[in-house]
Write a protein that holds these residues in place. Structure first.
Motif, mmCIF file in Angstrom:
data_model
loop_
_atom_site.group_PDB
_atom_site.id
_atom_site.type_symbol
_atom_site.label_atom_id
_atom_site.label_comp_id
_atom_site.label_asym_id
_atom_site.label_seq_id
_atom_site.Cartn_x
_atom_site.Cartn_y
_atom_site.Cartn_z
ATOM 1 N N ARG A 113 0.847 -1.217 0.000
ATOM 2 C CA ARG A 113 0.000 0.000 0.000
ATOM 3 C C ARG A 113 0.875 1.257 0.000
ATOM 4 N NH1 ARG A 113 -5.207 -0.908 0.755
ATOM 5 N NH2 ARG A 113 -5.529 1.272 1.388
ATOM 6 N N ASN A 114 1.642 1.414 -1.058
ATOM 7 C CA ASN A 114 2.582 2.532 -1.184
ATOM 8 C C ASN A 114 1.890 3.887 -1.203
ATOM 9 O OD1 ASN A 114 3.685 0.010 -2.444
ATOM 10 N ND2 ASN A 114 5.565 1.231 -2.347
ATOM 11 N N GLU A 115 0.602 3.956 -1.544
ATOM 12 C CA GLU A 115 -0.111 5.235 -1.515
ATOM 13 C C GLU A 115 -0.161 5.806 -0.103
ATOM 14 O OE1 GLU A 115 -3.270 1.945 -1.307
ATOM 15 O OE2 GLU A 115 -1.358 2.375 -2.346
ATOM 16 N N THR A 116 -0.123 4.938 0.893
ATOM 17 C CA THR A 116 -0.062 5.394 2.285
ATOM 18 C C THR A 116 1.279 6.057 2.567
ATOM 19 O OG1 THR A 116 -1.512 3.579 2.947
ATOM 20 C CG2 THR A 116 -0.262 4.664 4.692
ATOM 21 N N LEU A 117 2.360 5.510 1.987
ATOM 22 C CA LEU A 117 3.698 6.076 2.161
ATOM 23 C C LEU A 117 3.778 7.486 1.605
ATOM 24 C CD1 LEU A 117 6.732 5.921 2.809
ATOM 25 C CD2 LEU A 117 7.053 4.713 0.642
ATOM 26 N N VAL A 118 3.289 7.726 0.373
ATOM 27 C CA VAL A 118 3.367 9.063 -0.219
ATOM 28 C C VAL A 118 2.492 10.046 0.535
ATOM 29 C CG1 VAL A 118 1.518 8.783 -1.926
ATOM 30 C CG2 VAL A 118 3.453 10.295 -2.431
ATOM 31 N N ALA A 119 1.368 9.547 1.057
ATOM 32 C CA ALA A 119 0.505 10.426 1.848
ATOM 33 C C ALA A 119 1.202 10.826 3.145
ATOM 34 C CB ALA A 119 -0.811 9.711 2.152
ATOM 35 N N ARG A 139 -2.588 3.553 -8.296
ATOM 36 C CA ARG A 139 -2.873 2.965 -9.601
ATOM 37 C C ARG A 139 -1.666 2.212 -10.153
ATOM 38 N NH1 ARG A 139 -5.125 7.975 -12.851
ATOM 39 N NH2 ARG A 139 -4.926 6.502 -14.584
ATOM 40 N N LEU A 140 -0.472 2.749 -9.968
ATOM 41 C CA LEU A 140 0.712 2.107 -10.513
ATOM 42 C C LEU A 140 1.133 0.870 -9.710
ATOM 43 C CD1 LEU A 140 2.841 5.233 -11.502
ATOM 44 C CD2 LEU A 140 1.696 3.612 -13.026
ATOM 45 N N THR A 141 0.827 0.858 -8.399
ATOM 46 C CA THR A 141 1.210 -0.308 -7.579
ATOM 47 C C THR A 141 0.083 -1.336 -7.465
ATOM 48 O OG1 THR A 141 0.528 0.895 -5.578
ATOM 49 C CG2 THR A 141 2.866 1.017 -6.212
ATOM 50 N N ALA A 142 -1.004 -1.106 -8.168
ATOM 51 C CA ALA A 142 -2.088 -2.090 -8.139
ATOM 52 C C ALA A 142 -1.687 -3.365 -8.867
ATOM 53 C CB ALA A 142 -3.355 -1.508 -8.757
ATOM 54 N N ASP A 143 -0.793 -3.231 -9.839
ATOM 55 C CA ASP A 143 -0.308 -4.395 -10.572
ATOM 56 C C ASP A 143 0.989 -4.885 -9.935
ATOM 57 O OD1 ASP A 143 -2.380 -4.195 -12.423
ATOM 58 O OD2 ASP A 143 -1.257 -2.707 -13.597
ATOM 59 N N PRO A 144 1.302 -6.198 -10.146
ATOM 60 C CA PRO A 144 2.565 -6.714 -9.596
ATOM 61 C C PRO A 144 3.760 -5.992 -10.210
ATOM 62 C CG PRO A 144 1.107 -8.504 -10.244
ATOM 63 C CD PRO A 144 0.495 -7.256 -10.777
ATOM 64 N N ILE A 145 4.714 -5.667 -9.347
ATOM 65 C CA ILE A 145 5.893 -4.926 -9.796
ATOM 66 C C ILE A 145 7.131 -5.678 -9.329
ATOM 67 C CG2 ILE A 145 7.181 -2.766 -9.641
ATOM 68 C CD1 ILE A 145 4.537 -1.376 -8.997
ATOM 69 N N VAL A 146 7.921 -6.102 -10.292
ATOM 70 C CA VAL A 146 9.197 -6.736 -9.962
ATOM 71 C C VAL A 146 10.311 -5.693 -10.002
ATOM 72 C CG1 VAL A 146 10.861 -8.517 -10.616
ATOM 73 C CG2 VAL A 146 8.407 -8.939 -10.862
ATOM 74 N N GLU A 147 10.307 -4.843 -11.036
ATOM 75 C CA GLU A 147 11.269 -3.755 -11.176
ATOM 76 C C GLU A 147 10.526 -2.435 -11.013
ATOM 77 O OE1 GLU A 147 14.480 -3.753 -11.467
ATOM 78 O OE2 GLU A 147 14.710 -5.939 -11.556
ATOM 79 N N ALA A 148 10.912 -1.684 -9.972
ATOM 80 C CA ALA A 148 10.215 -0.428 -9.680
ATOM 81 C C ALA A 148 10.381 0.598 -10.803
ATOM 82 C CB ALA A 148 10.723 0.146 -8.363
ATOM 83 N N GLN A 149 11.499 0.546 -11.506
ATOM 84 C CA GLN A 149 11.762 1.524 -12.558
ATOM 85 C C GLN A 149 10.714 1.471 -13.666
ATOM 86 O OE1 GLN A 149 13.932 3.946 -12.416
ATOM 87 N NE2 GLN A 149 13.256 4.706 -14.408
ATOM 88 N N THR A 150 10.176 0.273 -13.906
ATOM 89 C CA THR A 150 9.163 0.143 -14.957
ATOM 90 C C THR A 150 7.924 0.962 -14.614
ATOM 91 O OG1 THR A 150 9.948 -2.093 -15.390
ATOM 92 C CG2 THR A 150 7.791 -1.511 -16.260
ATOM 93 N N GLU A 209 8.377 13.473 -8.337
ATOM 94 C CA GLU A 209 9.515 12.916 -7.630
ATOM 95 C C GLU A 209 9.085 12.091 -6.412
ATOM 96 O OE1 GLU A 209 13.059 13.246 -8.457
ATOM 97 O OE2 GLU A 209 11.859 13.469 -10.264
ATOM 98 N N LEU A 210 8.126 12.632 -5.660
ATOM 99 C CA LEU A 210 7.670 11.901 -4.477
ATOM 100 C C LEU A 210 6.985 10.581 -4.859
ATOM 101 C CD1 LEU A 210 6.220 14.770 -2.226
ATOM 102 C CD2 LEU A 210 8.399 13.550 -1.966
ATOM 103 N N ALA A 211 6.239 10.568 -5.955
ATOM 104 C CA ALA A 211 5.587 9.339 -6.402
ATOM 105 C C ALA A 211 6.623 8.297 -6.796
ATOM 106 C CB ALA A 211 4.657 9.641 -7.572
ATOM 107 N N ARG A 212 7.667 8.752 -7.524
ATOM 108 C CA ARG A 212 8.711 7.809 -7.918
ATOM 109 C C ARG A 212 9.432 7.241 -6.697
ATOM 110 N NH1 ARG A 212 11.101 11.465 -12.926
ATOM 111 N NH2 ARG A 212 9.595 10.740 -14.508
ATOM 112 N N ALA A 243 9.087 -2.116 -5.574
ATOM 113 C CA ALA A 243 8.644 -3.435 -6.047
ATOM 114 C C ALA A 243 7.708 -4.060 -5.006
ATOM 115 C CB ALA A 243 9.845 -4.334 -6.276
ATOM 116 N N ASN A 244 6.687 -4.781 -5.477
ATOM 117 C CA ASN A 244 5.774 -5.482 -4.544
ATOM 118 C C ASN A 244 5.668 -6.990 -4.851
ATOM 119 O OD1 ASN A 244 4.251 -5.546 -6.846
ATOM 120 N ND2 ASN A 244 2.649 -4.169 -6.103
ATOM 121 N N LYS A 245 6.399 -7.436 -5.853
ATOM 122 C CA LYS A 245 6.422 -8.852 -6.216
ATOM 123 C C LYS A 245 7.866 -9.331 -6.100
ATOM 124 C CE LYS A 245 5.272 -12.069 -9.957
ATOM 125 N NZ LYS A 245 4.772 -12.199 -11.345
#
Length: 763
Positions: free
Chosen positions: A95-101, A198-209, A234-237, A242-244
């Motif tokens: 739940r990375n949206e909590t982190l940016v908040a 929205r971007l972390t709703a899908d599995p992420i192996v490489e955060a850069q993608t 910048e803060l979103a990036r 990664a979450n997978k």
């Protein structure tokens, strides 16, 4: 015959027939039955063992007696399955949206603090914001460390990947953040949280993608200020991680499960394990050793189990027989046990013959086995309840012997088929009265066998194809016909070998067209009529006490067949003629009368009539006393003034006494019919008195000492005979209110019989 002679004869017969009732012999037969079960089931349940050694050539071809697990091939298959398992990844709900908040909340509070200089704020943001990402991930790990869902190796992988993929905010962004107003931050917060979510709703192996998509999403957002868009980007990036993650522990577990789920590879039954002449390798030796195929390494558990199974089946059968003896009229002797064992043996052999023809692909050949043969023979030759219990036994044997499924001991399908066909056969023939009934029973077996197969096909259609179903139906019909042929062919063998009189044989013997009965009818019609009447009386009396009524009827038809030698010397054949006994010596008369029993036995032997029928003819008079001729001889001796040169024993039948209930019943019925026939107009009281007198006279004369008739059964016989006589002679019997017969006429009527007033006791 003197008492001493009778005792010697009885002792001789006891020695000859003693084994039939010997307890020791019965125990021996039980042991033989256990061995028979063991030997018949051993080929299916016990593997053959071999005497071999490593390095030596095999003197025979060794084939797999069953499906044998192939350890080497199974391990190879397991490794191949494990290799096919790829890396297992686990998705964490960070739940990375909590982190940016949280970051924007911190910026909001710090920017409002006027006591902190802008340079200090820049320094704080430069140090604190990247650390917040690490702390956020570590807090998630700490909160889930005790969970059984995630492994420790997974958390190590998470920490490592987050550190490797950490985003570095540009220095320019740190300078812009302190300049953001409260309004700017409040506008930025929902936009940043939405983009990260929205971007972390899908599995992420490489955060850069995922981070590469941030700029586009920010540009299309509702933010109007350039500075706000740059900071949000910048803060979103920074917040996107990664979450997978690769889960080493889960990967190992998946490989283990793949190995465990890999089916065992079997060496199929019948496959060659060792060729003849092939040298035994250590691998071959180990394979044979693990599967108990070596004589030195025999596993005795299967042998012990098979012995117990054989004991249970044999003991269950014997206990049922023992219990049924107390509740049924049927009493088993050892000769019948031998016959029962022979029937079981024949049934088992027929199963093994069919099993030889079977293969795993053609298991439907098993439905050709004539399993119902045993049940039919036991029903016809022994006893109905025993046939039912043996049907259950045969179904168990069939489910083992005909089983082609090596992974199972019992095949339910063959067991069910055997039970259905056996019970159908029993039902079809349990009241058989002629040989054609066996053909009807065969048709019943065909129909119910086909019905049972159709039922099995409906229940489990995965094991059945259209071809196998049709073949199974065809073989079941053929098996019904084979069963009928076997029963028809084996019946005479058992009847002759064991002296068994089946109901079918008795009905055949009762046919008036039999040469002896035809001779009786044409040469001695009076005796024929007498025999038929005795048959009616004895059958009713025998059934009343639980004896074999049909045997009594047929035995009655033949019991006086010896009278055809000298028909005119018996009163029932003396129509419009003088009594020849009035003109001959009473000793000669006695010899002629007594001879008819012996003559009858000889004639029956000539025509090969079964022994039970001959026994009735020989024993129905027992050793009864011929009063009339004895007193006539005494009177003649007195008139001549000489001392009698004879005794009462000289005027007795030679016997033997009745050895069975059936012979005793026929003897009583014979006397009763003769006595009632001698009365011109019998009354009810006379009939009752005559029956009681006849039974009491025989009882007092010890004629029932060698058969197992009880006093209660004698009372039942008397009552049944009275009722039957009333029915047969109803038109002749006068009741007290109709007429009173004078004593003089009664004596005159009785005197017409050659044996005088005790005709019913001597006839």
């Amino acid at each position: 015959m003197t008492n001493n002679d009778q005792q010697k004869r009885s002792a001789f017969q006891s020695r000859i027939t003693g084994w039939k009732h010997s307890t020791g012999v019965r125990y021996v037969l039980f042991a033989v039955l256990v061995v028979m079960f063991y030997v018949s089931l051993a080929p299916k349940l016990l593997p053959e063992t071999y005497d071999i050694a490593v390095g030596m050539p095999s003197d025979k071809e060794i084939m797999a007696p069953m499906d044998i697990p192939d350890t080497k091939a199974t391990l190879k298959a397991q490794e191949e399955a494990a290799e096919k398992v790829g890396q297992v990844f686990t998705i964490l709900p960070l739940r990375n949206e909590t982190l940016v908040a949280q970051m924007l909340d911190r910026i909001f509070r710090l920017n409002q603090d006027d006591q902190v200089s802008e340079d200090d704020k820049i320094k704080i943001y430069r140090e604190e914001l990247p650390q917040r990402v690490k702390d956020y991930v570590q807090n998630f790990i700490m909160n889930n460390r005790n969970s059984s869902v995630y492994s420790a190796t997974l958390f190590e992988e998470v920490t490592q990947r987050v550190d490797e993929q950490q985003y570095h905010i540009s220095e320019e962004t740190f300078i812009k953040i302190p300049r953001l107003t409260s309004e700017d931050i409040n506008e930025m917060k929902p936009v940043a949280a939405d983009i990260v979510a929205r971007l972390t709703a899908d599995p992420i192996v490489e955060a850069q993608t995922a981070r590469a998509k941030v700029a586009e999403m920010v540009s299309t957002s509702s933010l109007s200020k350039r500075t706000a868009r740059e900071v949000v980007q910048e803060l979103a990036r920074l917040s996107i991680t990664a979450n997978k993650f690769y889960d080493e522990e889960a990967t190992k577990t998946a490989k283990v499960e793949a190995r465990e789920n890999t089916p065992t590879v079997y060496i199929k039954q019948g496959d060659v394990l060792v060729q003849k002449g092939e040298r035994i390798t250590q691998e071959m030796y180990t394979l044979l050793e693990k599967n108990g195929l070596l004589k030195d390494e025999v596993n005795y558990s299967p042998q012990i189990g098979l012995v117990l199974l054989s004991l249970l089946m044999a003991a269950g059968l014997m206990l049922f027989i023992r219990q049924s003896e107390g509740a049924s009229r049927f009493k088993y002797n050892n000769a019948q046990f031998v016959m029962l064992m022979l029937i079981i043996f024949i049934t088992i052999v027929s199963m093994h013959v069919i099993n030889i023809l079977q293969t795993e692909q053609q298991s439907y050949l098993g439905y050709l086995a004539p399993i119902a043969t045993g049940a039919m023979l036991i029903t016809l030759l022994l006893d109905l309840p025993l046939a039912y219990i043996c049907s259950i036994l045969f179904s168990i044997l069939a489910s083992i012997i005909l089983n082609q499924r090596q992974s199972e001991i019992f095949d339910f399908q063959f067991g069910f088929f055997a039970l259905v066909t056996s019970i159908a056969a029993i039902f079809a023939i349990h009241r058989a009265s002629q040989r054609s009934t066996l053909l009807k029973a065969g048709i019943m077996i065909c129909l119910f066998g086909a019905l049972s197969i159709f039922t099995l096909q409906l229940i489990d259609n995965q094991d059945w194809t259209q071809d196998s179903t049709l073949y199974a139906l065809g073989f079941s019909v053929a098996g019904g016909l084979v069963t009928t042929i076997l029963v028809i062919g084996l019946m005479p063998f058992f009847e002759v070998t064991f002296g068994i009189l089946s109901a079918l044989k008795l009905v055949e013997l009762s046919n008036p067209n039999h040469p002896l009965l035809r001779k009786l009818l044409t040469e001695t019609p009076g005796t024929y009529h007498h025999s038929v009447m005795v048959g009616n009386l004895s059958e009713a009396a025998a059934e009343a006490i639980g004896a074999n009524g049909l045997l009594c009827r047929v035995g009655s038809y033949y019991h006086d067949i010896g009278k055809t030698k000298r028909p005119s010397y018996f009163i029932e054949n003396q129509n419009n003629m003088e009594n020849p006994h009035d003109f001959i010596d009473p000793k000669l008369s006695k010899s002629i009368i007594i001879a008819h029993a012996r003559d009858g036995v000889e004639m029956q032997k000539e025509y090969k009539l079964p022994k039970p029928i001959r026994d009735i003819a020989e024993q129905h008079h027992g050793t009864t006393f011929l009063h009339y001729f004895y007193h006539k001889a005494l009177r003649l001796a007195e008139e001549q003034g000489v001392e009698p040169d004879f005794t009462e024993e000289d005027f007795r039948y030679p016997g033997p006494k009745a050895q069975s209930k059936e012979a005793a019943v026929v003897g009583i019925a014979d006397s009763v019919e003769a006595a009632v026939r001698s009365l011109r107009k019998p009354t009810v009281e006379q009939v009752e008195s005559m029956i009681e007198k006849i039974i009491k006279s025989r009882l007092d004369d010890h004629q029932f000492n060698e058969c197992d008739l009880t006093m209660r059964e004698l009372d039942l016989i008397a009552q049944t005979l009275k009722e039957t006589v009333m029915g047969i002679f109803h038109s002749r019997i006068e009741y007290p209110e109709e007429v009173k017969k004078s004593k003089e006429n009664e004596e005159k009527d009785r005197g017409q019989n050659v044996n005088g007033p005790t005709a019913g006791l001597e006839q």
